[in-house]
Design an enzyme around this catalytic site. Sequence first.
Site, PDB file in Angstrom:
ATOM      1  CD  GLU A  64      -2.135   1.313   2.977  1.00  0.00           C
ATOM      2  OE1 GLU A  64      -2.335   2.428   3.492  1.00  0.00           O
ATOM      3  OE2 GLU A  64      -2.328   0.240   3.585  1.00  0.00           O
ATOM      4  CE  LYS A  68      -6.668   1.588   8.200  1.00  0.00           C
ATOM      5  NZ  LYS A  68      -5.767   2.649   7.689  1.00  0.00           N
TER       6      LYS A  68
END
Length: 215
Positions: A44, A133
Site C-alpha cells: 500500500e 482495517k
Amino acid sequence: MTGATEPVTAAGLGGAIAILRMTDHAHIAAVGAALYGAGIKAMEVTFDHPGSPAALRELRAALPADALLGAGTIRTREQVEEAAACGARYCVSPHTDTGLIRAVLGAGLEPLPGAATPTEVAAAQDAGARLIKLFPAGALGPPYLKALRGPFREVSFIPTGGVRHDAAGEWLAAGAVAVGLGSDLVPAAPGPGDVPGIAERAATVAAQIAAAARS
C-alpha cells in the site's frame, strides 16, 4: 477509470500488507522488489505525500503483475479516481465513510475502511466493505480483535497501526486474515542500505504467515 474487475480477497492478500508511508520514494522499486522477493506481495502506497501517485505508478511498472498494489490514507473521491489511474487495486482509509466506500466500489476497486468500534464495523459492512482495517490495532491488542470477532465472524479484519512485524503471528492467531505493517517494516525514507533489513523483516513476517497456515 476503473480498476481491475477481479475482486481483491482476503486470501489474495497473502497474510500481510506492507504499508509504504514514505517521505522519500527514490528507492521504492528496490523496496518493493525486496518485499516481493521475501513473500509479501500486497503493498500500500499512502497518498499523503505529493510524490505518492508517481511512486505507485513506478512500483506497478517495476513489479510482477501478481503484486497486489493499493493506495492508502484515501479520504476523498478525487483520490479514489487518482488511485485507480495509478494502478491501485484497493483503497485503504483510516476511517469509516460510507459514501467513500461506495465511491471506491464504483471505481472498480476494493475498499479497506478503518474501523475501531462495532458501530463502525457494521456501518462499513453495510456499505459494502468486505475487508475492514482494524485501526489503530496496536492500541487495542489481539484480545480486542478476538472479542470483536464474536458478533462479526464473517468480517475479514486486517489489524493495522502499531503492529510489529515480529507479532504478525499473534494477530493471525486472534483471527486476522492479514496484518498491515508500516514503519516497523519499512522506514519512511529508506536508502539502499535499508533494503537488506527490509527483506529480512519481511521474511520473518512470511514465516509467521506460513506457520499460521499450518496450524
